[in-house]
Design a protein around this motif. Structure first.
Motif, PDB file in Angstrom:
ATOM      1  N   LYS A  49       0.836  -1.201   0.000  1.00 38.20           N
ATOM      2  CA  LYS A  49       0.000   0.000   0.000  1.00 38.20           C
ATOM      3  C   LYS A  49       0.872   1.252   0.000  1.00 38.20           C
ATOM      4  CE  LYS A  49      -2.935  -0.005   3.331  1.00 38.20           C
ATOM      5  NZ  LYS A  49      -3.931  -0.160   4.408  1.00 38.20           N
ATOM      6  N   SER A  50       1.938   1.227   0.776  1.00 34.83           N
ATOM      7  CA  SER A  50       2.850   2.366   0.828  1.00 34.83           C
ATOM      8  C   SER A  50       3.529   2.575  -0.519  1.00 34.83           C
ATOM      9  CB  SER A  50       3.891   2.140   1.921  1.00 34.83           C
ATOM     10  OG  SER A  50       4.827   3.169   1.941  1.00 34.83           O
ATOM     11  N   LYS A  51       3.919   1.486  -1.161  1.00 33.11           N
ATOM     12  CA  LYS A  51       4.562   1.580  -2.476  1.00 33.11           C
ATOM     13  C   LYS A  51       3.607   2.196  -3.490  1.00 33.11           C
ATOM     14  CE  LYS A  51       6.251  -1.223  -6.229  1.00 33.11           C
ATOM     15  NZ  LYS A  51       6.221  -2.550  -6.807  1.00 33.11           N
ATOM     16  N   ASP A  52       2.356   1.767  -3.477  1.00 29.83           N
ATOM     17  CA  ASP A  52       1.365   2.330  -4.404  1.00 29.83           C
ATOM     18  C   ASP A  52       1.172   3.819  -4.164  1.00 29.83           C
ATOM     19  OD1 ASP A  52       1.030  -0.166  -5.499  1.00 29.83           O
ATOM     20  OD2 ASP A  52      -0.771  -0.624  -4.331  1.00 29.83           O
ATOM     21  N   TYR A  53       1.099   4.211  -2.895  1.00 29.02           N
ATOM     22  CA  TYR A  53       0.920   5.621  -2.563  1.00 29.02           C
ATOM     23  C   TYR A  53       2.095   6.449  -3.072  1.00 29.02           C
ATOM     24  CZ  TYR A  53       0.945   9.886   0.206  1.00 29.02           C
ATOM     25  OH  TYR A  53       1.010  11.194   0.594  1.00 29.02           O
ATOM     26  N   PHE A  54       3.321   5.999  -2.809  1.00 30.79           N
ATOM     27  CA  PHE A  54       4.486   6.774  -3.211  1.00 30.79           C
ATOM     28  C   PHE A  54       4.683   6.768  -4.725  1.00 30.79           C
ATOM     29  CE2 PHE A  54       5.835   6.176   1.272  1.00 30.79           C
ATOM     30  CZ  PHE A  54       5.843   7.520   1.595  1.00 30.79           C
ATOM     31  N   THR A  55       4.296   5.694  -5.381  1.00 34.74           N
ATOM     32  CA  THR A  55       4.358   5.674  -6.838  1.00 34.74           C
ATOM     33  C   THR A  55       3.407   6.718  -7.423  1.00 34.74           C
ATOM     34  OG1 THR A  55       4.884   3.321  -6.794  1.00 34.74           O
ATOM     35  CG2 THR A  55       4.096   4.211  -8.873  1.00 34.74           C
ATOM     36  N   GLU A  56       2.226   6.825  -6.841  1.00 34.78           N
ATOM     37  CA  GLU A  56       1.258   7.828  -7.282  1.00 34.78           C
ATOM     38  C   GLU A  56       1.780   9.241  -7.008  1.00 34.78           C
ATOM     39  OE1 GLU A  56      -3.125   9.296  -5.923  1.00 34.78           O
ATOM     40  OE2 GLU A  56      -2.774   7.136  -5.988  1.00 34.78           O
ATOM     41  N   GLN A  57       2.397   9.444  -5.849  1.00 38.33           N
ATOM     42  CA  GLN A  57       2.958  10.744  -5.519  1.00 38.33           C
ATOM     43  C   GLN A  57       4.084  11.132  -6.480  1.00 38.33           C
ATOM     44  OE1 GLN A  57       0.401  11.889  -3.517  1.00 38.33           O
ATOM     45  NE2 GLN A  57       2.080  13.105  -2.726  1.00 38.33           N
ATOM     46  N   ILE A  58       4.929  10.181  -6.832  1.00 39.26           N
ATOM     47  CA  ILE A  58       6.018  10.441  -7.771  1.00 39.26           C
ATOM     48  C   ILE A  58       5.462  10.842  -9.127  1.00 39.26           C
ATOM     49  CG2 ILE A  58       7.862   9.309  -9.095  1.00 39.26           C
ATOM     50  CD1 ILE A  58       8.526   7.753  -6.521  1.00 39.26           C
ATOM     51  N   GLU A  59       4.412  10.156  -9.557  1.00 33.18           N
ATOM     52  CA  GLU A  59       3.792  10.488 -10.842  1.00 33.18           C
ATOM     53  C   GLU A  59       3.205  11.901 -10.817  1.00 33.18           C
ATOM     54  OE1 GLU A  59       3.143  10.172 -14.662  1.00 33.18           O
ATOM     55  OE2 GLU A  59       4.148   8.621 -13.495  1.00 33.18           O
ATOM     56  N   GLN A  60       2.561  12.274  -9.724  1.00 31.69           N
ATOM     57  CA  GLN A  60       2.009  13.626  -9.608  1.00 31.69           C
ATOM     58  C   GLN A  60       3.124  14.672  -9.629  1.00 31.69           C
ATOM     59  OE1 GLN A  60      -0.366  13.745  -6.074  1.00 31.69           O
ATOM     60  NE2 GLN A  60      -2.029  12.529  -6.968  1.00 31.69           N
ATOM     61  N   GLU A  61       4.222  14.403  -8.941  1.00 28.02           N
ATOM     62  CA  GLU A  61       5.334  15.348  -8.914  1.00 28.02           C
ATOM     63  C   GLU A  61       6.000  15.465 -10.281  1.00 28.02           C
ATOM     64  OE1 GLU A  61       6.174  17.434  -6.493  1.00 28.02           O
ATOM     65  OE2 GLU A  61       4.485  16.646  -5.355  1.00 28.02           O
ATOM     66  N   ARG A  62       6.096  14.369 -11.012  1.00 24.83           N
ATOM     67  CA  ARG A  62       6.647  14.433 -12.373  1.00 24.83           C
ATOM     68  C   ARG A  62       5.762  15.292 -13.277  1.00 24.83           C
ATOM     69  NH1 ARG A  62       8.351   8.299 -12.770  1.00 24.83           N
ATOM     70  NH2 ARG A  62      10.470   8.504 -11.984  1.00 24.83           N
ATOM     71  N   HIS A  63       4.460  15.097 -13.138  1.00 24.61           N
ATOM     72  CA  HIS A  63       3.520  15.889 -13.929  1.00 24.61           C
ATOM     73  C   HIS A  63       3.645  17.369 -13.575  1.00 24.61           C
ATOM     74  CE1 HIS A  63      -0.030  16.940 -16.177  1.00 24.61           C
ATOM     75  NE2 HIS A  63      -0.560  17.489 -15.092  1.00 24.61           N
ATOM     76  N   PHE A  64       3.729  17.675 -12.291  1.00 21.20           N
ATOM     77  CA  PHE A  64       3.867  19.059 -11.850  1.00 21.20           C
ATOM     78  C   PHE A  64       5.189  19.648 -12.335  1.00 21.20           C
ATOM     79  CE2 PHE A  64       4.947  22.264  -8.592  1.00 21.20           C
ATOM     80  CZ  PHE A  64       3.903  23.134  -8.825  1.00 21.20           C
ATOM     81  N   SER A  65       6.251  18.855 -12.313  1.00 23.43           N
ATOM     82  CA  SER A  65       7.558  19.309 -12.789  1.00 23.43           C
ATOM     83  C   SER A  65       7.508  19.653 -14.275  1.00 23.43           C
ATOM     84  CB  SER A  65       8.605  18.234 -12.535  1.00 23.43           C
ATOM     85  OG  SER A  65       9.837  18.588 -13.084  1.00 23.43           O
ATOM     86  N   GLU A  66       6.844  18.809 -15.036  1.00 16.03           N
ATOM     87  CA  GLU A  66       6.695  19.098 -16.472  1.00 16.03           C
ATOM     88  C   GLU A  66       5.883  20.371 -16.691  1.00 16.03           C
ATOM     89  OE1 GLU A  66       8.020  17.697 -19.202  1.00 16.03           O
ATOM     90  OE2 GLU A  66       9.236  16.526 -17.806  1.00 16.03           O
ATOM     91  N   GLU A  67       4.846  20.569 -15.882  1.00 16.45           N
ATOM     92  CA  GLU A  67       4.048  21.790 -15.986  1.00 16.45           C
ATOM     93  C   GLU A  67       4.899  23.018 -15.672  1.00 16.45           C
ATOM     94  OE1 GLU A  67       0.775  22.650 -16.762  1.00 16.45           O
ATOM     95  OE2 GLU A  67       0.745  20.653 -17.657  1.00 16.45           O
ATOM     96  N   LEU A  68       5.763  22.910 -14.654  1.00 17.19           N
ATOM     97  CA  LEU A  68       6.620  24.045 -14.308  1.00 17.19           C
ATOM     98  C   LEU A  68       7.618  24.356 -15.425  1.00 17.19           C
ATOM     99  CD1 LEU A  68       7.482  23.541 -10.545  1.00 17.19           C
ATOM    100  CD2 LEU A  68       6.118  25.355 -11.552  1.00 17.19           C
ATOM    101  N   LYS A  69       8.077  23.329 -16.111  1.00 13.15           N
ATOM    102  CA  LYS A  69       9.040  23.543 -17.190  1.00 13.15           C
ATOM    103  C   LYS A  69       8.392  24.187 -18.413  1.00 13.15           C
ATOM    104  CE  LYS A  69      11.995  19.643 -16.022  1.00 13.15           C
ATOM    105  NZ  LYS A  69      12.416  18.302 -16.449  1.00 13.15           N
ATOM    106  N   ASN A  70       7.135  23.876 -18.670  1.00 15.65           N
ATOM    107  CA  ASN A  70       6.520  24.249 -19.940  1.00 15.65           C
ATOM    108  C   ASN A  70       5.457  25.345 -19.858  1.00 15.65           C
ATOM    109  OD1 ASN A  70       8.067  22.233 -21.162  1.00 15.65           O
ATOM    110  ND2 ASN A  70       6.509  20.694 -20.740  1.00 15.65           N
ATOM    111  N   ASN A  71       4.937  25.635 -18.698  1.00 17.08           N
ATOM    112  CA  ASN A  71       3.799  26.539 -18.599  1.00 17.08           C
ATOM    113  C   ASN A  71       4.131  27.719 -17.675  1.00 17.08           C
ATOM    114  OD1 ASN A  71       1.318  27.726 -18.538  1.00 17.08           O
ATOM    115  ND2 ASN A  71       0.195  25.892 -17.899  1.00 17.08           N
ATOM    116  N   PRO A  72       4.257  28.937 -18.215  1.00 13.37           N
ATOM    117  CA  PRO A  72       4.574  30.099 -17.375  1.00 13.37           C
ATOM    118  C   PRO A  72       3.485  30.419 -16.348  1.00 13.37           C
ATOM    119  CG  PRO A  72       4.774  30.646 -19.708  1.00 13.37           C
ATOM    120  CD  PRO A  72       4.223  29.268 -19.624  1.00 13.37           C
ATOM    121  N   ALA A  73       2.232  30.126 -16.663  1.00  9.34           N
ATOM    122  CA  ALA A  73       1.150  30.383 -15.708  1.00  9.34           C
ATOM    123  C   ALA A  73       1.308  29.503 -14.471  1.00  9.34           C
ATOM    124  CB  ALA A  73      -0.202  30.143 -16.364  1.00  9.34           C
TER     125      ALA A  73
END
Length: 105
Positions: A49-73
């Motif tokens: 359960k912990s692994k699933d939670y952290f995998t989901e968190q990593i995916e969200q952070e990757r998505h947010f990181s990509e948004e920060l790189k590409n979107n000035p807003a």
């Protein structure tokens, strides 16, 4: 030898007695007994359960990181929320929630 006549024949079988003793030893007295196995299974379930939670968190952070790189807003939103930055000519008001005073009287 009256005692041997009292004991049933299947209990006098040394192979049966040895097998039962072995099974009892493995189930209750060994370091990998039944209770330890159940505890480890529960721990494995919690870790999954912990692994699933952290995998989901990593995916969200990757998505947010990509948004920060590409979107000035997104960069502006992040700077305003996280670091309380503002534009020139803007006034920034921080409102803190009131502490609840729930004392037993």
């Amino acid at each position: 030898m009256k005692i041997l006549r009292i004991i049933p024949a299947f209990l006098r079988n040394k192979f049966l007695v040895a097998t039962v003793a072995f099974v009892v030893w493995i189930l209750f007295f060994d370091k990998n007994d039944l209770f330890a196995q159940l505890e480890r299974r529960h721990e494995l379930h919690e870790l999954d359960k912990s692994k699933d939670y952290f995998t989901e968190q990593i995916e969200q952070e990757r998505h947010f990181s990509e948004e920060l790189k590409n979107n000035p807003a997104t960069i502006e939103k992040f700077a305003r929320e996280k670091y309380f930055m503002k534009r020139d000519g803007e006034d920034l008001f921080l409102i803190e929630p009131a502490e609840s005073n729930t004392k037993d009287k």
